[in-house]
Design a protein around this motif. Sequence first.
Motif, PDB file in Angstrom:
ATOM      1  N   CYS A 109      16.339  -9.312  10.655  1.00 51.94           N
ATOM      2  CA  CYS A 109      14.967  -9.324  10.156  1.00 51.94           C
ATOM      3  C   CYS A 109      15.038  -8.806   8.730  1.00 51.94           C
ATOM      4  CB  CYS A 109      14.085  -8.416  11.014  1.00 51.94           C
ATOM      5  SG  CYS A 109      12.420  -8.201  10.350  1.00 51.94           S
ATOM      6  N   VAL A 110      14.728  -9.662   7.772  1.00 51.73           N
ATOM      7  CA  VAL A 110      14.788  -9.260   6.367  1.00 51.73           C
ATOM      8  C   VAL A 110      13.360  -9.138   5.832  1.00 51.73           C
ATOM      9  CG1 VAL A 110      15.590  -9.884   4.054  1.00 51.73           C
ATOM     10  CG2 VAL A 110      17.029 -10.370   6.049  1.00 51.73           C
ATOM     11  N   THR A 111      13.067  -8.004   5.225  1.00 51.70           N
ATOM     12  CA  THR A 111      11.735  -7.828   4.626  1.00 51.70           C
ATOM     13  C   THR A 111      11.846  -7.517   3.139  1.00 51.70           C
ATOM     14  OG1 THR A 111      11.675  -5.474   5.168  1.00 51.70           O
ATOM     15  CG2 THR A 111      10.687  -6.972   6.764  1.00 51.70           C
ATOM     16  N   VAL A 112      10.849  -7.996   2.423  1.00 52.80           N
ATOM     17  CA  VAL A 112      10.690  -7.700   0.999  1.00 52.80           C
ATOM     18  C   VAL A 112       9.275  -7.168   0.829  1.00 52.80           C
ATOM     19  CG1 VAL A 112      10.384  -8.811  -1.254  1.00 52.80           C
ATOM     20  CG2 VAL A 112      12.365  -9.381   0.153  1.00 52.80           C
ATOM     21  N   THR A 113       9.136  -6.064   0.133  1.00 50.42           N
ATOM     22  CA  THR A 113       7.822  -5.441  -0.023  1.00 50.42           C
ATOM     23  C   THR A 113       7.542  -5.107  -1.477  1.00 50.42           C
ATOM     24  OG1 THR A 113       8.081  -4.424   2.150  1.00 50.42           O
ATOM     25  CG2 THR A 113       6.339  -3.536   0.745  1.00 50.42           C
ATOM     26  N   ILE A 114       6.435  -5.577  -1.967  1.00 51.49           N
ATOM     27  CA  ILE A 114       5.975  -5.206  -3.303  1.00 51.49           C
ATOM     28  C   ILE A 114       4.681  -4.429  -3.121  1.00 51.49           C
ATOM     29  CG2 ILE A 114       5.161  -6.052  -5.542  1.00 51.49           C
ATOM     30  CD1 ILE A 114       6.656  -8.697  -4.874  1.00 51.49           C
ATOM     31  N   MET A 115       4.682  -3.182  -3.552  1.00 48.63           N
ATOM     32  CA  MET A 115       3.447  -2.416  -3.441  1.00 48.63           C
ATOM     33  C   MET A 115       2.704  -2.509  -4.761  1.00 48.63           C
ATOM     34  SD  MET A 115       2.608   1.195  -1.806  1.00 48.63           S
ATOM     35  CE  MET A 115       1.152   2.124  -2.338  1.00 48.63           C
ATOM     36  N   ASP A 116       1.469  -2.980  -4.706  1.00 50.38           N
ATOM     37  CA  ASP A 116       0.692  -3.225  -5.917  1.00 50.38           C
ATOM     38  C   ASP A 116      -0.315  -2.124  -6.225  1.00 50.38           C
ATOM     39  OD1 ASP A 116       1.875  -5.728  -6.588  1.00 50.38           O
ATOM     40  OD2 ASP A 116       0.719  -6.682  -4.993  1.00 50.38           O
ATOM     41  N   GLY A 117      -0.566  -1.253  -5.267  1.00 48.93           N
ATOM     42  CA  GLY A 117      -1.502  -0.184  -5.589  1.00 48.93           C
ATOM     43  C   GLY A 117      -1.947   0.622  -4.387  1.00 48.93           C
ATOM     44  N   PHE A 118      -2.429   1.814  -4.679  1.00 50.15           N
ATOM     45  CA  PHE A 118      -3.071   2.645  -3.660  1.00 50.15           C
ATOM     46  C   PHE A 118      -4.562   2.313  -3.672  1.00 50.15           C
ATOM     47  CE2 PHE A 118       0.481   5.405  -5.152  1.00 50.15           C
ATOM     48  CZ  PHE A 118       1.145   5.558  -3.942  1.00 50.15           C
ATOM     49  N   VAL A 119      -5.139   2.156  -2.492  1.00 43.88           N
ATOM     50  CA  VAL A 119      -6.568   1.857  -2.388  1.00 43.88           C
ATOM     51  C   VAL A 119      -7.268   3.101  -1.851  1.00 43.88           C
ATOM     52  CG1 VAL A 119      -8.303   0.363  -1.347  1.00 43.88           C
ATOM     53  CG2 VAL A 119      -6.053  -0.572  -1.962  1.00 43.88           C
ATOM     54  N   LEU A 120      -8.109   3.696  -2.696  1.00 44.28           N
ATOM     55  CA  LEU A 120      -8.770   4.953  -2.341  1.00 44.28           C
ATOM     56  C   LEU A 120     -10.210   4.689  -1.924  1.00 44.28           C
ATOM     57  CD1 LEU A 120      -6.461   5.604  -4.564  1.00 44.28           C
ATOM     58  CD2 LEU A 120      -7.519   7.865  -4.567  1.00 44.28           C
ATOM     59  N   ALA A 121     -10.512   5.038  -0.691  1.00 50.83           N
ATOM     60  CA  ALA A 121     -11.843   4.800  -0.145  1.00 50.83           C
ATOM     61  C   ALA A 121     -12.619   6.115  -0.072  1.00 50.83           C
ATOM     62  CB  ALA A 121     -11.727   4.158   1.229  1.00 50.83           C
ATOM     63  N   ARG A 122     -13.831   6.042   0.484  1.00 54.99           N
ATOM     64  CA  ARG A 122     -14.680   7.229   0.589  1.00 54.99           C
ATOM     65  C   ARG A 122     -14.410   8.022   1.861  1.00 54.99           C
ATOM     66  NH1 ARG A 122     -16.476   2.801  -1.856  1.00 54.99           N
ATOM     67  NH2 ARG A 122     -17.635   3.006  -3.809  1.00 54.99           N
ATOM     68  N   SER A 123     -13.649   7.446   2.752  1.00 52.42           N
ATOM     69  CA  SER A 123     -13.192   8.160   3.949  1.00 52.42           C
ATOM     70  C   SER A 123     -11.684   7.980   4.026  1.00 52.42           C
ATOM     71  CB  SER A 123     -13.849   7.575   5.207  1.00 52.42           C
ATOM     72  OG  SER A 123     -13.450   6.224   5.384  1.00 52.42           O
ATOM     73  N   ALA A 124     -10.999   8.954   4.628  1.00 49.32           N
ATOM     74  CA  ALA A 124      -9.540   8.852   4.774  1.00 49.32           C
ATOM     75  C   ALA A 124      -9.174   7.573   5.524  1.00 49.32           C
ATOM     76  CB  ALA A 124      -9.004  10.077   5.524  1.00 49.32           C
ATOM     77  N   PHE A 125      -9.944   7.279   6.546  1.00 46.96           N
ATOM     78  CA  PHE A 125      -9.649   6.151   7.427  1.00 46.96           C
ATOM     79  C   PHE A 125      -9.543   4.828   6.675  1.00 46.96           C
ATOM     80  CE2 PHE A 125     -10.864   2.894  10.608  1.00 46.96           C
ATOM     81  CZ  PHE A 125      -9.896   3.164  11.572  1.00 46.96           C
ATOM     82  N   HIS A 126     -10.378   4.639   5.654  1.00 46.23           N
ATOM     83  CA  HIS A 126     -10.375   3.354   4.948  1.00 46.23           C
ATOM     84  C   HIS A 126      -9.461   3.335   3.733  1.00 46.23           C
ATOM     85  CE1 HIS A 126     -13.113   1.205   7.510  1.00 46.23           C
ATOM     86  NE2 HIS A 126     -13.959   2.207   7.488  1.00 46.23           N
ATOM     87  N   HIS A 127      -8.711   4.390   3.522  1.00 41.46           N
ATOM     88  CA  HIS A 127      -7.675   4.320   2.489  1.00 41.46           C
ATOM     89  C   HIS A 127      -6.679   3.237   2.886  1.00 41.46           C
ATOM     90  CE1 HIS A 127      -9.407   7.861   0.760  1.00 41.46           C
ATOM     91  NE2 HIS A 127      -8.440   7.980  -0.134  1.00 41.46           N
ATOM     92  N   SER A 128      -6.115   2.586   1.900  1.00 37.40           N
ATOM     93  CA  SER A 128      -5.210   1.492   2.213  1.00 37.40           C
ATOM     94  C   SER A 128      -4.225   1.308   1.067  1.00 37.40           C
ATOM     95  CB  SER A 128      -6.024   0.208   2.446  1.00 37.40           C
ATOM     96  OG  SER A 128      -5.203  -0.829   2.911  1.00 37.40           O
ATOM     97  N   ALA A 129      -3.509   0.213   1.098  1.00 38.08           N
ATOM     98  CA  ALA A 129      -2.589  -0.109   0.015  1.00 38.08           C
ATOM     99  C   ALA A 129      -2.711  -1.592  -0.277  1.00 38.08           C
ATOM    100  CB  ALA A 129      -1.154   0.229   0.411  1.00 38.08           C
ATOM    101  N   ASN A 130      -2.581  -1.954  -1.536  1.00 32.38           N
ATOM    102  CA  ASN A 130      -2.430  -3.366  -1.886  1.00 32.38           C
ATOM    103  C   ASN A 130      -0.940  -3.676  -1.931  1.00 32.38           C
ATOM    104  OD1 ASN A 130      -5.131  -3.980  -2.007  1.00 32.38           O
ATOM    105  ND2 ASN A 130      -5.309  -3.486  -4.199  1.00 32.38           N
ATOM    106  N   TYR A 131      -0.573  -4.784  -1.343  1.00 33.82           N
ATOM    107  CA  TYR A 131       0.852  -5.103  -1.235  1.00 33.82           C
ATOM    108  C   TYR A 131       1.024  -6.589  -0.997  1.00 33.82           C
ATOM    109  CZ  TYR A 131      -0.403  -5.197   3.670  1.00 33.82           C
ATOM    110  OH  TYR A 131      -1.025  -5.492   4.859  1.00 33.82           O
ATOM    111  N   ARG A 132       2.252  -7.034  -1.232  1.00 33.63           N
ATOM    112  CA  ARG A 132       2.690  -8.380  -0.868  1.00 33.63           C
ATOM    113  C   ARG A 132       4.019  -8.204  -0.147  1.00 33.63           C
ATOM    114  NH1 ARG A 132       3.423 -10.366  -6.690  1.00 33.63           N
ATOM    115  NH2 ARG A 132       3.258  -8.124  -7.072  1.00 33.63           N
ATOM    116  N   SER A 133       4.077  -8.588   1.096  1.00 30.90           N
ATOM    117  CA  SER A 133       5.335  -8.425   1.819  1.00 30.90           C
ATOM    118  C   SER A 133       5.706  -9.723   2.515  1.00 30.90           C
ATOM    119  CB  SER A 133       5.246  -7.281   2.823  1.00 30.90           C
ATOM    120  OG  SER A 133       4.369  -7.604   3.873  1.00 30.90           O
TER     121      SER A 133
END
Lengths: 245, 245
Positions: A109-133
Amino acid sequence: MSSRHEGSGALPYRQSRATPDQVRGRPLAGSAVAPSERVRVKRLHERGHYDAETIHPILDAMPICSVGYVFNGSPYVTPTLQWREGGHIYWHGSSASRMLEAVAEAEVCVTVTIMDGFVLARSAFHHSANYRSVMVLGTARKITDRDEKEARLKVFVDSLFPGRWDMLRPMNAQEFKATTVMSLPLAEASAKIRTGGPKDDEEDYKLPIWAGVVPLHMQIGGPIADKLNLAGLAPPAHVTGVKLG
Amino acid sequence: MSSRHEGSGALPYRQSRATPDQVRGRPLAGSAVAPSERVRVKRLHERGHYDAETIHPILDAMPICSVGYVFNGSPYVTPTLQWREGGHIYWHGSSASRMLEAVAEAEVCVTVTIMDGFVLARSAFHHSANYRSVMVLGTARKITDRDEKEARLKVFVDSLFPGRWDMLRPMNAQEFKATTVMSLPLAEASAKIRTGGPKDDEEDYKLPIWAGVVPLHMQIGGPIADKLNLAGLAPPAHVTGVKLG
């Protein structure tokens, strides 16, 4: 950033049977259909993509990959560099590498991951990341033919540093023997992508909390010449103009 | 960049039994000894390190990790974000994630890779990469206690954005239930590091070929405010001052 990949099945990945030129030259149909149940993006399935036009640019933009394999029943992940030529990816290493021995003709299983940014929301739960994998499943094949090995390695060097291969001291027989090249078809592959800003709960938008995106990208620095370079040797264009993707 | 990891054995990794403060506060002995044969760096063994003082900063500098696991006998790798607290790393995801179900109380291999540069030599064979990578083997544990989950998630948010947790709309019961946190002790871990310029064959130094290093690093861009932020809301210091490592 987690993906869910399980089950089994075998829908065709049409792009994988096209020649490199066909893949590069024109979009093919069937892009919304997962090539197998195993690579289908299940959680947040709207982030899943299965077409070469989405998968190839991600692979081309990020040489760092993770090769997952099973050895003595245990999972292992080895970071290495991959490159793409048409409907296959390749990676290489020392012929003495046990990783390369373990993955030859074995499931990987080969993976490639590009992280494009941290996504900061108003609650911890909705924090996320922008990525292309990208995730590729399949059986890795060891390239044994010397000429095929040379052709693939030339593409590797020239894909990062165009024209460099022909400027180098040529590879010798011993070096070919000491180098193993693995190939993996992009037959069972998926991409998972997130873009954009935070998605908060409706009632949280009234809160005085800064939300947004903190972008990230790989930055290439200025070349550092080897102290032992011959005097007056300027870095060639393929060194000063390096870019990823 | 490939590592060789195989075999078995069980030498102690002393740092893993220390408290977080002990680990942060003082170097412990035994740093040159691999905690197990499985994580010992065999190829290019001089690049291998086994001490917390080497391993922890790499984990702290790069949140992106690859979690390798075995599901139905096949290898899978899932990219996600990890964070460290003392002698453990953690990652999280949706409780509905099959990856997280598959790795709970199961063997995993977690890797973190920072690529620092391309190393260009005078022959293709001696081209290389500068990198810092960590591999952790072990059994992942699912954190079920709500308070423990909260404590770990707070560290995750605050390690990237100091002070942000307490500024957010608090997590509710449903969100805790929907979030799974996994932990993995740094008991069986190794780092592999390459730095410096190319190492060419002696007779190649006379060739008029530019050799050197093209540095790479993760660059953080300026914050992009959500269009739905309340008017006049400035980005807090933990947003304008984000850094990795």
